[in-house]
Write a protein that holds these residues in place. Structure first.
Motif, PDB file in Angstrom:
ATOM      1  N   GLY A   1      -5.807  -4.988   1.625  1.00  0.00           N
ATOM      2  CA  GLY A   1      -4.513  -4.232   1.863  1.00  0.00           C
ATOM      3  C   GLY A   1      -4.293  -3.544   0.617  1.00  0.00           C
ATOM      4  N   CYS A   2      -3.077  -2.877   0.571  1.00  0.00           N
ATOM      5  CA  CYS A   2      -2.607  -2.126  -0.678  1.00  0.00           C
ATOM      6  C   CYS A   2      -0.998  -2.248  -0.845  1.00  0.00           C
ATOM      7  CB  CYS A   2      -2.820  -0.693  -0.154  1.00  0.00           C
ATOM      8  SG  CYS A   2      -2.336   0.574  -1.112  1.00  0.00           S
ATOM      9  N   ASP A   3      -0.736  -2.289  -2.015  1.00  0.00           N
ATOM     10  CA  ASP A   3       0.655  -2.271  -2.243  1.00  0.00           C
ATOM     11  C   ASP A   3       1.475  -1.027  -2.543  1.00  0.00           C
ATOM     12  OD1 ASP A   3      -0.125  -1.682  -4.881  1.00  0.00           O
ATOM     13  OD2 ASP A   3       1.000  -3.010  -5.865  1.00  0.00           O
ATOM     14  N   LYS A   4       0.605   0.148  -2.294  1.00  0.00           N
ATOM     15  CA  LYS A   4       1.050   1.549  -2.591  1.00  0.00           C
ATOM     16  C   LYS A   4       1.890   1.955  -1.230  1.00  0.00           C
ATOM     17  CE  LYS A   4      -0.344   1.866  -6.697  1.00  0.00           C
ATOM     18  NZ  LYS A   4      -0.449   0.266  -7.005  1.00  0.00           N
ATOM     19  N   SER A   5       2.671   3.179  -1.351  1.00  0.00           N
ATOM     20  CA  SER A   5       2.993   3.652   0.011  1.00  0.00           C
ATOM     21  C   SER A   5       3.093   5.167   0.156  1.00  0.00           C
ATOM     22  CB  SER A   5       4.438   3.112   0.126  1.00  0.00           C
ATOM     23  OG  SER A   5       5.131   3.511  -0.953  1.00  0.00           O
ATOM     24  N   CYS A   6       1.766   5.798  -0.264  1.00  0.00           N
ATOM     25  CA  CYS A   6       1.495   7.068  -0.135  1.00  0.00           C
ATOM     26  C   CYS A   6       1.987   7.583   1.057  1.00  0.00           C
ATOM     27  CB  CYS A   6      -0.060   7.335  -0.353  1.00  0.00           C
ATOM     28  SG  CYS A   6      -0.480   6.556  -1.884  1.00  0.00           S
ATOM     29  N   THR A   7       2.573   8.456   1.178  1.00  0.00           N
ATOM     30  CA  THR A   7       3.618   8.922   2.252  1.00  0.00           C
ATOM     31  C   THR A   7       2.466   9.554   3.490  1.00  0.00           C
ATOM     32  OG1 THR A   7       4.035  11.169   1.258  1.00  0.00           O
ATOM     33  CG2 THR A   7       5.677   9.467   1.285  1.00  0.00           C
ATOM     34  N   PHE A   8       1.280   9.793   2.920  1.00  0.00           N
ATOM     35  CA  PHE A   8       0.421  10.462   4.219  1.00  0.00           C
ATOM     36  C   PHE A   8      -0.445   9.404   4.701  1.00  0.00           C
ATOM     37  CE2 PHE A   8      -1.611  10.714  -0.053  1.00  0.00           C
ATOM     38  CZ  PHE A   8      -2.688  10.071   0.251  1.00  0.00           C
ATOM     39  N   CYS A   9      -0.369   7.890   4.354  1.00  0.00           N
ATOM     40  CA  CYS A   9      -1.492   6.952   4.472  1.00  0.00           C
ATOM     41  C   CYS A   9      -1.139   5.987   5.379  1.00  0.00           C
ATOM     42  CB  CYS A   9      -2.019   6.522   3.114  1.00  0.00           C
ATOM     43  SG  CYS A   9      -3.449   5.401   3.402  1.00  0.00           S
ATOM     44  N   ILE A  10      -1.931   5.695   6.287  1.00  0.00           N
ATOM     45  CA  ILE A  10      -1.788   4.746   7.484  1.00  0.00           C
ATOM     46  C   ILE A  10      -2.150   3.253   6.999  1.00  0.00           C
ATOM     47  CG2 ILE A  10      -3.805   5.110   8.733  1.00  0.00           C
ATOM     48  CD1 ILE A  10      -2.238   4.657  11.345  1.00  0.00           C
ATOM     49  N   VAL A  11      -3.017   3.266   5.776  1.00  0.00           N
ATOM     50  CA  VAL A  11      -3.666   1.853   5.416  1.00  0.00           C
ATOM     51  C   VAL A  11      -2.688   0.872   5.107  1.00  0.00           C
ATOM     52  CG1 VAL A  11      -5.049   1.021   3.662  1.00  0.00           C
ATOM     53  CG2 VAL A  11      -5.771   3.031   4.435  1.00  0.00           C
ATOM     54  N   PRO A  12      -1.531   1.219   4.768  1.00  0.00           N
ATOM     55  CA  PRO A  12      -0.567  -0.162   4.378  1.00  0.00           C
ATOM     56  C   PRO A  12      -0.204  -0.675   5.694  1.00  0.00           C
ATOM     57  CG  PRO A  12       0.017   1.685   2.681  1.00  0.00           C
ATOM     58  CD  PRO A  12      -0.996   2.188   3.713  1.00  0.00           C
ATOM     59  N   ALA A  13      -0.002   0.090   6.776  1.00  0.00           N
ATOM     60  CA  ALA A  13       0.362  -0.224   8.030  1.00  0.00           C
ATOM     61  C   ALA A  13      -0.906  -1.031   8.805  1.00  0.00           C
ATOM     62  CB  ALA A  13       0.878   0.906   8.996  1.00  0.00           C
ATOM     63  N   GLY A  20     -12.130  -2.462  -2.628  1.00  0.00           N
ATOM     64  CA  GLY A  20     -10.718  -2.645  -2.697  1.00  0.00           C
ATOM     65  C   GLY A  20      -9.822  -1.303  -2.346  1.00  0.00           C
ATOM     66  N   GLN A  21      -8.732  -1.316  -1.785  1.00  0.00           N
ATOM     67  CA  GLN A  21      -8.161  -0.205  -1.702  1.00  0.00           C
ATOM     68  C   GLN A  21      -7.695   0.543  -3.024  1.00  0.00           C
ATOM     69  OE1 GLN A  21      -7.875   1.491   1.003  1.00  0.00           O
ATOM     70  NE2 GLN A  21      -8.577  -0.148   2.350  1.00  0.00           N
ATOM     71  N   ASN A  22      -7.403  -0.602  -4.042  1.00  0.00           N
ATOM     72  CA  ASN A  22      -6.914   0.036  -5.518  1.00  0.00           C
ATOM     73  C   ASN A  22      -7.684  -1.320  -6.477  1.00  0.00           C
ATOM     74  OD1 ASN A  22      -5.040   2.122  -5.176  1.00  0.00           O
ATOM     75  ND2 ASN A  22      -3.882   0.446  -4.021  1.00  0.00           N
ATOM     76  N   VAL A  23      -8.522  -0.957  -6.552  1.00  0.00           N
ATOM     77  CA  VAL A  23      -9.592  -2.114  -7.389  1.00  0.00           C
ATOM     78  C   VAL A  23      -8.946  -2.438  -8.489  1.00  0.00           C
ATOM     79  CG1 VAL A  23     -11.717  -2.278  -6.310  1.00  0.00           C
ATOM     80  CG2 VAL A  23     -11.311  -0.588  -7.824  1.00  0.00           C
ATOM     81  N   PRO A  61     -10.646   3.047  -7.640  1.00  0.00           N
ATOM     82  CA  PRO A  61      -9.741   2.870  -8.438  1.00  0.00           C
ATOM     83  C   PRO A  61      -8.555   3.782  -8.224  1.00  0.00           C
ATOM     84  CG  PRO A  61     -11.605   3.925  -9.412  1.00  0.00           C
ATOM     85  CD  PRO A  61     -11.946   3.921  -8.029  1.00  0.00           C
ATOM     86  N   HIS A  62      -7.268   3.435  -8.615  1.00  0.00           N
ATOM     87  CA  HIS A  62      -6.390   4.394  -8.619  1.00  0.00           C
ATOM     88  C   HIS A  62      -6.013   5.144  -9.736  1.00  0.00           C
ATOM     89  CE1 HIS A  62      -2.223   5.846  -7.566  1.00  0.00           C
ATOM     90  NE2 HIS A  62      -2.432   5.450  -6.478  1.00  0.00           N
ATOM     91  N   PRO A  63      -5.834   6.335  -9.896  1.00  0.00           N
ATOM     92  CA  PRO A  63      -5.507   7.094 -11.284  1.00  0.00           C
ATOM     93  C   PRO A  63      -4.505   6.343 -11.952  1.00  0.00           C
ATOM     94  CG  PRO A  63      -5.899   8.724  -9.435  1.00  0.00           C
ATOM     95  CD  PRO A  63      -5.794   7.292  -8.862  1.00  0.00           C
ATOM     96  N   ARG A 121       4.075  10.456  -2.918  1.00  0.00           N
ATOM     97  CA  ARG A 121       4.288   9.179  -3.589  1.00  0.00           C
ATOM     98  C   ARG A 121       3.006   8.594  -4.411  1.00  0.00           C
ATOM     99  NH1 ARG A 121       7.130   5.664   0.551  1.00  0.00           N
ATOM    100  NH2 ARG A 121       8.790   6.978   0.995  1.00  0.00           N
ATOM    101  N   ARG A 122       2.231   9.317  -5.130  1.00  0.00           N
ATOM    102  CA  ARG A 122       1.190   8.968  -5.710  1.00  0.00           C
ATOM    103  C   ARG A 122       1.176   8.300  -7.190  1.00  0.00           C
ATOM    104  NH1 ARG A 122      -3.232   7.800  -3.494  1.00  0.00           N
ATOM    105  NH2 ARG A 122      -4.656   8.533  -5.187  1.00  0.00           N
ATOM    106  N   GLY A 123       2.613   8.753  -7.795  1.00  0.00           N
ATOM    107  CA  GLY A 123       2.957   7.857  -8.947  1.00  0.00           C
ATOM    108  C   GLY A 123       2.324   8.376 -10.168  1.00  0.00           C
TER     109      GLY A 123
HETATM  110  S1  SF4 Z   1      -3.884   6.416  -0.120  1.00  0.00           S
HETATM  111 FE1  SF4 Z   1      -4.756   4.515  -1.172  1.00  0.00          FE
HETATM  112  S2  SF4 Z   1      -3.070   4.098  -2.619  1.00  0.00           S
HETATM  113 FE2  SF4 Z   1      -2.240   5.468  -1.166  1.00  0.00          FE
HETATM  114  S3  SF4 Z   1      -1.432   4.016   0.443  1.00  0.00           S
HETATM  115 FE3  SF4 Z   1      -3.304   4.685   1.053  1.00  0.00          FE
HETATM  116  S4  SF4 Z   1      -4.805   3.098   0.654  1.00  0.00           S
HETATM  117 FE4  SF4 Z   1      -2.841   2.569  -0.739  1.00  0.00          FE
END
Ligand code: SF4
Length: 420
Positions: free
Chosen positions: A136-148, A180-183, A220-222, A259-261
């Protein structure tokens, strides 16, 4: 991650249901399509593929859909294609053996915790093992479906990861690929709240495994590339010197809306630091062009980052609206012709950087681990910094790490001769 999920499913179906893999679809008693939903195209393709398999499959063969599209479409897949026997989401693959027994099963709980589930063992490669370190992923990038589709981020306990790698090394693996999504956010959340660790600590623990020669990881996440992590990356000789630093966009306003942070300045600073600390490092990235509202001027910041970092490899895409994401409903979606033009500009600029990078390897010697034979008598593998290298050779080289002198540089691969 889907490749590893597929290995888990093959293992589970082999152990609990006695299925074996086949290269001929017409012989199969069970067809499983493991899906991606990061972009729109593979989702559209799923239904045409399903129709195709349903026509060609042998009588009585079952069809299952798994992965991220299974997570987000769930039972709608069976409504649209009633011949599908079961649907199992990306976070529920430990349930595949039960699902196959009951027509109409839909298992799509995105918060199902599989971090301590002991999967049966199957690996496509005996030289390299892929190992999940978090789900899973604890981020919420506004374009990304992965957390859902893959749910909240949970780390897998260190002792389970170590045990899995040790077992693979005993079976011949020399390289581990940590997934991992954000190793580099590893250790922030375990199911057992008393557990604590960091990605840097995990890398140190893994590098103590005797017989393991190479460690790779993605992604990894920047945002989490702190100095301690970069120091470990630079100084640990078992860590391969290739790193994915996903940019997505170069402009601060666009990054904020995504919302990349992080900011352009932070991103450039991390890449500069990596290049300074690690000679011969190769940096790859992801770029999305034409995010909703991105102006031509804002897009210039993406080009500016590409010009400054000169990535060795770029996975670049036009923005693709995904369901369950905030960006899907943002105003000012960009016309396709503008997106295509921007994408082409990134591609053209990147090609010149690729040529520049590859040419500098001519005449040098690289350590290559050979992984596969080609029908034309060539064998290929990867250098520590993840250049694909071809030589003429036999299967005796498979799984070995040997010195290769580079004699020809193409845009995306190298050719050479074994020197030891
Ligand atoms: S782009 Fe990566 S960090 Fe952002 S929500 Fe999707 S999986 Fe998570």
């Amino acid at each position: 991650m889907n490749v590893r999920d597929t290995e888990h499913m093959i293992a589970e179906l082999g152990k609990h249901q006695s299925y074996e893999t086949t290269q001929n679809m017409e012989d199969a008693d069970l067809i499983v399509i493991n899906t991606c939903s990061v972009r729109e195209k593979p989702v559209a393709k799923l239904f045409s593929e399903l129709g195709n398999y349903n026509k060609k499959k042998k009588d009585g063969a079952k069809i299952g859909v798994t992965g991220c599209t299974a997570s987000h479409l769930g039972g709608d897949i069976i409504k649209r294609a009633p011949y599908v026997d079961f649907v199992v989401g990306a976070r529920n693959i430990s349930k595949i053996s039960q699902a196959v027994e009951k027509k109409g099963t839909v298992e799509i709980d995105i918060n199902n915790d599989e971090t301590t589930y002991e999967f049966a063992d199957f690996r496509q490669s005996s030289y390299r093992c892929s190992v999940n370190i978090s789900l899973g992923c604890d981020k919420s990038c506004t374009f990304c479906i992965v957390p859902a589709t893959r749910g909240d981020e949970i780390s897998i306990p260190t002792e389970i990861i170590i045990k899995e790698i040790e077992k693979s090394v005993k079976n011949g693996a020399k390289e581990v690929f940590l997934l991992g999504q954000n190793v580099n956010n590893y250790g922030k959340n375990f199911s057992d709240k008393r557990d604590k660790s960091t990605f840097t600590k995990l890398l140190q623990d893994i590098s103590k495994i005797d017989g393991l020669e190479r460690i790779r990881f993605t992604s990894p996440h920047p945002l989490h590339m702190d100095d301690e992590f970069l120091q470990e990356f630079a100084s640990n000789p078992k860590i391969c010197k290739q790193i994915h630093v996903p940019l997505q966009a170069g402009n601060d306003k666009v990054l904020k809306e995504m919302r990349r942070g992080y900011t352009k300045k932070w991103f450039l600073n991390r890449c500069e630091k990596i290049r300074n600390m690690v000679p011969n490092v190769r940096i790859s990235t992801d770029i999305i062009v034409a995010f909703p509202g991105e102006t031509d001027e804002e897009f210039r910041d993406t080009i500016d980052v590409v010009e400054k970092v000169k990535f060795e490899s770029i996975f670049n895409f036009k923005y693709s609206p995904r369901p369950h994401t905030p960006a899907e409903n943002m105003p000012n979606q960009i016309e396709d012709k503008v997106a295509t033009k921007r994408l082409q500009e990134v591609i053209d600029l990147h090609k010149s950087h690729q040529d520049e990078h590859m040419e500098k390897y001519l005449g040098t010697t690289m350590k290559v681990m050979f992984e596969d034979l080609k029908p034309n008598g060539e064998i290929f593998g990867f250098s520590d910094n993840y250049c694909q290298v071809f030589v003429t050779g036999s299967e005796e080289l498979l799984g070995k790490i040997v010195d290769v002198k580079i004699t020809k540089a193409n845009r995306t691969s190298l050719k050479g001769e074994v020197v030891s």
